[in-house]
Write an enzyme that holds these catalytic residues in place. Structure first.
Site, PDB file in Angstrom:
ATOM      1  N   SER A  17     -19.704  -9.997   8.348  1.00 57.23           N
ATOM      2  CA  SER A  17     -19.879 -11.325   8.955  1.00 57.23           C
ATOM      3  C   SER A  17     -20.762 -12.244   8.106  1.00 57.23           C
ATOM      4  CB  SER A  17     -20.461 -11.208  10.360  1.00 57.23           C
ATOM      5  OG  SER A  17     -19.502 -10.691  11.237  1.00 57.23           O
ATOM      6  N   LYS A  66     -22.313  -4.744  22.393  1.00 57.52           N
ATOM      7  CA  LYS A  66     -21.390  -5.720  22.984  1.00 57.52           C
ATOM      8  C   LYS A  66     -21.395  -5.725  24.514  1.00 57.52           C
ATOM      9  CE  LYS A  66     -18.112  -6.147  19.220  1.00 57.52           C
ATOM     10  NZ  LYS A  66     -16.720  -6.301  18.822  1.00 57.52           N
ATOM     11  N   ASN A  87     -19.111 -10.749  22.053  1.00 61.41           N
ATOM     12  CA  ASN A  87     -19.333 -10.626  20.602  1.00 61.41           C
ATOM     13  C   ASN A  87     -19.926 -11.903  20.007  1.00 61.41           C
ATOM     14  OD1 ASN A  87     -17.099 -12.345  20.559  1.00 61.41           O
ATOM     15  ND2 ASN A  87     -16.386 -11.492  18.616  1.00 61.41           N
ATOM     16  N   ASP A 102     -13.113 -11.634  20.241  1.00 62.76           N
ATOM     17  CA  ASP A 102     -12.306 -10.527  19.695  1.00 62.76           C
ATOM     18  C   ASP A 102     -10.858 -10.603  20.188  1.00 62.76           C
ATOM     19  OD1 ASP A 102     -14.308  -9.277  18.216  1.00 62.76           O
ATOM     20  OD2 ASP A 102     -14.992  -8.097  19.933  1.00 62.76           O
ATOM     21  N   ALA A 125      -8.724   4.106  24.300  1.00 63.33           N
ATOM     22  CA  ALA A 125      -9.201   3.487  25.545  1.00 63.33           C
ATOM     23  C   ALA A 125     -10.710   3.269  25.495  1.00 63.33           C
ATOM     24  CB  ALA A 125      -8.816   4.361  26.736  1.00 63.33           C
ATOM     25  N   GLY A 126     -11.245   3.037  24.312  1.00 65.74           N
ATOM     26  CA  GLY A 126     -12.683   2.799  24.151  1.00 65.74           C
ATOM     27  C   GLY A 126     -13.006   1.317  24.220  1.00 65.74           C
ATOM     28  N   ALA A 128     -13.172  -0.978  21.921  1.00 65.20           N
ATOM     29  CA  ALA A 128     -12.313  -1.866  21.135  1.00 65.20           C
ATOM     30  C   ALA A 128     -10.996  -2.149  21.843  1.00 65.20           C
ATOM     31  CB  ALA A 128     -12.040  -1.251  19.767  1.00 65.20           C
ATOM     32  N   ASN A 147      -4.095   7.642  25.399  1.00 64.73           N
ATOM     33  CA  ASN A 147      -5.425   8.080  24.967  1.00 64.73           C
ATOM     34  C   ASN A 147      -5.537   9.592  25.045  1.00 64.73           C
ATOM     35  OD1 ASN A 147      -8.043   7.272  24.039  1.00 64.73           O
ATOM     36  ND2 ASN A 147      -8.848   7.992  25.993  1.00 64.73           N
ATOM     37  N   THR A 149      -8.075  11.333  25.991  1.00 60.23           N
ATOM     38  CA  THR A 149      -8.616  11.668  27.312  1.00 60.23           C
ATOM     39  C   THR A 149      -7.896  10.815  28.355  1.00 60.23           C
ATOM     40  OG1 THR A 149     -10.737  12.003  26.220  1.00 60.23           O
ATOM     41  CG2 THR A 149     -10.766  11.905  28.632  1.00 60.23           C
ATOM     42  N   GLY A 231      -6.320  -4.768   9.809  1.00 59.85           N
ATOM     43  CA  GLY A 231      -7.380  -5.082  10.764  1.00 59.85           C
ATOM     44  C   GLY A 231      -8.334  -6.188  10.376  1.00 59.85           C
TER      45      GLY A 231
HETATM   46  P1  ATR Z   1     -15.078   2.048  20.482  1.00 66.84           P
HETATM   47  O1  ATR Z   1     -16.040   1.497  21.462  1.00 66.84           O
HETATM   48  O2  ATR Z   1     -15.356   1.667  19.068  1.00 66.84           O
HETATM   49  O3  ATR Z   1     -13.648   1.829  20.836  1.00 66.84           O
HETATM   50  P2  ATR Z   1     -15.253   4.679  21.632  1.00 66.84           P
HETATM   51  O4  ATR Z   1     -15.570   4.075  22.941  1.00 66.84           O
HETATM   52  O5  ATR Z   1     -16.015   5.860  21.185  1.00 66.84           O
HETATM   53  O6  ATR Z   1     -15.371   3.618  20.460  1.00 66.84           O
HETATM   54  O7  ATR Z   1     -13.698   5.015  21.634  1.00 66.84           O
HETATM   55  C1  ATR Z   1     -13.108   5.655  20.608  1.00 66.84           C
HETATM   56  C2  ATR Z   1     -11.622   5.859  20.917  1.00 66.84           C
HETATM   57  O8  ATR Z   1     -11.078   6.667  19.887  1.00 66.84           O
HETATM   58  C3  ATR Z   1     -11.369   6.597  22.225  1.00 66.84           C
HETATM   59  O9  ATR Z   1     -10.160   6.139  22.791  1.00 66.84           O
HETATM   60  C4  ATR Z   1     -11.243   8.036  21.754  1.00 66.84           C
HETATM   61  O10 ATR Z   1     -10.492   8.878  22.580  1.00 66.84           O
HETATM   62  P3  ATR Z   1     -11.230   9.680  23.801  1.00 66.84           P
HETATM   63  O11 ATR Z   1     -11.354   8.694  24.903  1.00 66.84           O
HETATM   64  O12 ATR Z   1     -10.307  10.795  24.107  1.00 66.84           O
HETATM   65  O13 ATR Z   1     -12.548  10.149  23.250  1.00 66.84           O
HETATM   66  C5  ATR Z   1     -10.484   7.826  20.472  1.00 66.84           C
HETATM   67  N1  ATR Z   1     -10.612   8.966  19.576  1.00 66.84           N
HETATM   68  C6  ATR Z   1     -11.710   9.323  18.858  1.00 66.84           C
HETATM   69  N2  ATR Z   1     -11.451  10.439  18.132  1.00 66.84           N
HETATM   70  C7  ATR Z   1     -10.143  10.786  18.400  1.00 66.84           C
HETATM   71  C8  ATR Z   1      -9.270  11.823  17.937  1.00 66.84           C
HETATM   72  N3  ATR Z   1      -9.688  12.734  17.043  1.00 66.84           N
HETATM   73  N4  ATR Z   1      -8.003  11.844  18.402  1.00 66.84           N
HETATM   74  C9  ATR Z   1      -7.569  10.910  19.289  1.00 66.84           C
HETATM   75  N5  ATR Z   1      -8.351   9.901  19.761  1.00 66.84           N
HETATM   76  C10 ATR Z   1      -9.610   9.832  19.330  1.00 66.84           C
END
Ligand code: ATR
Length: 267
Positions: A17, A66, A87, A102, A125-126, A128, A147, A149, A231
């Site tokens: 930035s 954020k 942001n 964003d 589903a994090g 971002a 996702n 999870t 990106g």
């Molecule tokens: P951010 O806030 O940057 O999005 P985050 O909240 O830690 O970071 O989210 C990371 C994302 O990457 C999540 O969707 C995570 O999946 P989980 O919810 O199952 O943890 C995903 N992620 C990270 N490592 C992964 C992997 N090895 N395979 C598949 N998904 C992954």
């Protein structure tokens, strides 16, 4: 008097930035400095007091602040509230306000103002993912969240009226656009989905990761003939909107793009 802007994050050293925003301030001959504020979560509250006391004119906000910055601000835009993340911090009528660019930055990078998508897959589903799912839904696109999870995908889907599925069920051919919003592929040769899941895909692939620019996710999609969007475009367009919020002025897009490209090469 010289104004101070900056990015607040932890860590902050990798942020691009400053390079990108500095050229925009220089373009308009605005006497400013753009600083990096490396603030750990425990010091965020104190840092916001400093922003108020020192009259810091605006902030870009990045991880991990954020979401946690929201209760420290006086007013949050509707977009920021809906996404649950900010942001951009700026002053309006003596109030310290938060907004989220964003979502618009992502939208501009995949459409350039001209949407052609009916349905989208968002992998991850994090934090971002939220801005991305929010803006896709806002434009009437059907969104399916995949996702690792499953519960997190379900929660996000519920919040934004989207669908969710297990990551293992992903098949690219069903979607007009597929977005990687996970951290998989950041500084590594990995993709969150296998190569053959792209079979029959004719849409657009977008990766929120820009280190490297050509991620394995994008190269796999491209090998089936898909269009790809890298990106750094989201970073550019969220920054352009940020500059407008801070200054009311139009940002010099080409100059910012060039500064960003240069910073990406030399980082
Ligand atoms: P951010 O806030 O940057 O999005 P985050 O909240 O830690 O970071 O989210 C990371 C994302 O990457 C999540 O969707 C995570 O999946 P989980 O919810 O199952 O943890 C995903 N992620 C990270 N490592 C992964 C992997 N090895 N395979 C598949 N998904 C992954």
């Amino acid at each position: 008097m010289k104004k101070t802007y900056g990015i607040v994050a932890h860590p902050v050293s990798h942020s691009l930035s400053p390079q990108m925003q500095s050229v925009a301030f220089a373009h308009h001959n605005l006497e400013t400095e753009f600083l990096r504020f490396d603030i750990v979560p425990e010091e965020l509250e104190e840092f916001i007091r400093r922003v108020r006391n020192e009259n810091i004119s605006g902030l870009a906000v990045s991880l991990p602040h954020k979401e946690t910055i929201i209760p420290h601000l006086d007013s949050i835009s509707e977009t920021g509230k809906k996404i649950g993340a900010v942001n951009t911090v700026f002053w309006r009528d003596g109030l310290l306000c938060g907004d989220n660019t964003d979502a618009e930055g992502f939208w501009k990078s995949i459409t350039n103002g001209n949407s052609k998508y009916k349905n989208a897959a968002v992998i991850g589903a994090g934090g971002a993912s939220r801005a991305i799912v929010y803006i896709l839904k806002k434009h009437g696109i059907d969104v399916t969240i995949f996702n690792r999870t499953a519960e997190k995908a379900q929660q996000l889907a519920h919040r934004f009226n989207a669908s969710s599925k297990a990551l293992s069920e992903f098949m690219g051919c069903n979607f007009g656009i597929v977005v990687n919003s996970t951290s998989v592929g950041l500084k590594e040769e990995k993709s969150p989905i296998p190569h053959d899941a792209w079979k029959g895909f004719t849409g657009t692939a977008f990766d929120a990761i820009f280190d490297p620019l050509q991620t394995k996710f994008l190269r796999n999609a491209q090998s089936y003939g898909s269009q790809v969007v890298t990106g750094e475009k989201m970073l550019l367009y969220q920054g352009i909107k940020q500059f407008k919020i801070w200054t009311g002025l139009d940002a010099p897009e080409e100059k910012m793009r060039n500064a960003l490209e240069k910073a990406l090469v030399t980082r």
